[in-house]
Design an enzyme around this catalytic site. Structure first.
Site, mmCIF file in Angstrom:
data_model
loop_
_atom_site.group_PDB
_atom_site.id
_atom_site.type_symbol
_atom_site.label_atom_id
_atom_site.label_comp_id
_atom_site.label_asym_id
_atom_site.label_seq_id
_atom_site.Cartn_x
_atom_site.Cartn_y
_atom_site.Cartn_z
ATOM 1 N N LYS A 170 0.783 24.402 22.670
ATOM 2 C CA LYS A 170 0.216 24.771 23.967
ATOM 3 C C LYS A 170 0.391 23.564 24.900
ATOM 4 O O LYS A 170 0.077 22.433 24.502
ATOM 5 C CB LYS A 170 -1.263 25.101 23.745
ATOM 6 C CG LYS A 170 -2.144 25.081 24.966
ATOM 7 C CD LYS A 170 -3.539 25.569 24.603
ATOM 8 C CE LYS A 170 -4.589 24.937 25.492
ATOM 9 N NZ LYS A 170 -5.907 25.568 25.376
ATOM 10 N N ARG B 80 -17.090 27.708 23.378
ATOM 11 C CA ARG B 80 -17.758 26.985 24.467
ATOM 12 C C ARG B 80 -19.179 27.468 24.700
ATOM 13 O O ARG B 80 -19.841 27.012 25.630
ATOM 14 C CB ARG B 80 -16.972 27.162 25.773
ATOM 15 C CG ARG B 80 -15.597 26.546 25.696
ATOM 16 C CD ARG B 80 -14.877 26.597 27.023
ATOM 17 N NE ARG B 80 -13.473 26.344 26.790
ATOM 18 C CZ ARG B 80 -12.543 26.365 27.722
ATOM 19 N NH1 ARG B 80 -12.872 26.613 28.981
ATOM 20 N NH2 ARG B 80 -11.288 26.136 27.425
ATOM 21 N N GLU C 131 -8.053 34.944 22.571
ATOM 22 C CA GLU C 131 -8.578 33.599 22.291
ATOM 23 C C GLU C 131 -10.009 33.496 22.812
ATOM 24 O O GLU C 131 -10.244 33.406 24.016
ATOM 25 C CB GLU C 131 -7.701 32.539 22.982
ATOM 26 C CG GLU C 131 -8.238 31.130 22.793
ATOM 27 C CD GLU C 131 -7.529 30.094 23.660
ATOM 28 O OE1 GLU C 131 -6.362 30.322 24.065
ATOM 29 O OE2 GLU C 131 -8.161 29.065 23.963
HETATM 30 C C1 3PG Z 1 -9.266 26.625 29.875
HETATM 31 O O1 3PG Z 1 -9.348 25.521 29.428
HETATM 32 O O2 3PG Z 1 -10.244 27.233 30.297
HETATM 33 C C2 3PG Z 1 -7.942 27.272 29.835
HETATM 34 O O3 3PG Z 1 -6.945 26.335 29.903
HETATM 35 C C3 3PG Z 1 -7.794 28.269 30.901
HETATM 36 O O4 3PG Z 1 -7.587 27.650 32.086
HETATM 37 P P1 3PG Z 1 -7.576 28.511 33.405
HETATM 38 O O5 3PG Z 1 -8.984 28.929 33.659
HETATM 39 O O6 3PG Z 1 -7.037 27.589 34.444
HETATM 40 O O7 3PG Z 1 -6.673 29.717 33.154
#
Ligand code: 3PG
Length: 219
Positions: free
Chosen positions: A138, A54, A50
């Protein structure tokens, strides 16, 4: 890893979730790193990747992985709009993960032929996704929104939903989530720590992926 899965064929959200115990949540800002990172994760047994929308380079990174790492299945994360879904389909993403759910996003993913794993944190959100035919969801942000206790509570009224909890999950607490009957896999960023990526320590990424693949799942 399901060795019978045709990684080049059309996938369902359930197949994306079932391939490994962990879907890595990846932030990439360097196209040069994208292929090396994807190969490192695949070498460790993780092929559903994934890549989050961003950074300005995210779509180019998805494109590079889709083109150069055929053993990986690259998906897009942090997809928040129909336009995002269309852009990541054009870039070669094979699945979509979103932090929430809207009908428009569900429709755009259906139109693009992409399986969607939408984020939910409340019963109403689960019901909205189910109304649109989605039952693989999710749970986000998992730790902050109620953790394992929330998933256990949802197991009653939403016994037909399967979850990929994501947010605040790591190698230490992942087993408690994976032991729940309504959890298929977890998501998390711990396989791709920013400092390890910055150093280009790909063997460390492969080691973290190997470790993640050994996490037990409910049979
Ligand atoms: C995110 O939004 O970055 C994901 O949910 C991953 O979260 P994490 O960094 O707590 O694993």
């Amino acid at each position: 890893m399901d060795m019978n899965l045709d990684v080049n064929g059309k996938l369902t959200a359930l197949q994306v979730m079932q391939d490994a115990p962990v879907i890595p949540v990846i932030v990439l800002s360097d196209v040069g790193q994208a292929v090396l990172l994807a190969r490192a994760l695949v070498a460790g047994g993780i092929r559903m990747l994934e890549v989050t929308l961003r950074t300005p380079q995210a779509l180019s990174c998805i494109e590079a992985i889709a083109r150069d790492v055929p053993e990986a299945v690259v998906g897009a994360g942090t997809v928040r709009s129909a336009a995002d879904a269309q852009a990541c389909a054009m870039a070669g993403a094979r699945f979509v993960v979103s932090p929430g759910y809207t009908h428009a996003l569900g429709q755009a993913c259906r139109d693009a032929g992409l399986p969607l794993l939408p984020g939910v944190a409340t019963g109403s959100e689960i019901m909205a996704a189910q109304e649109d035919g989605l039952s693989e969801l999710k749970f986000f942000p998992a730790m902050q929104a109620g953790g394992q206790a929330m998933l256990k509570a949802w197991g009653g009224p939403f016994g037909d939903v399967r979850f990929c909890p994501t947010g605040g999950i790591n190698a230490a607490n992942a087993p408690e989530f994976l032991a729940l009957p309504n959890v298929v896999c977890v998501g998390g960023s711990w396989l791709t720590p920013a400092d390890v990526m910055a150093r280009g320590n790909w063997s460390q990424v492969t080691a973290l992926a190997h470790q993640a693949c050994r996490l037990a799942r409910p049979s």
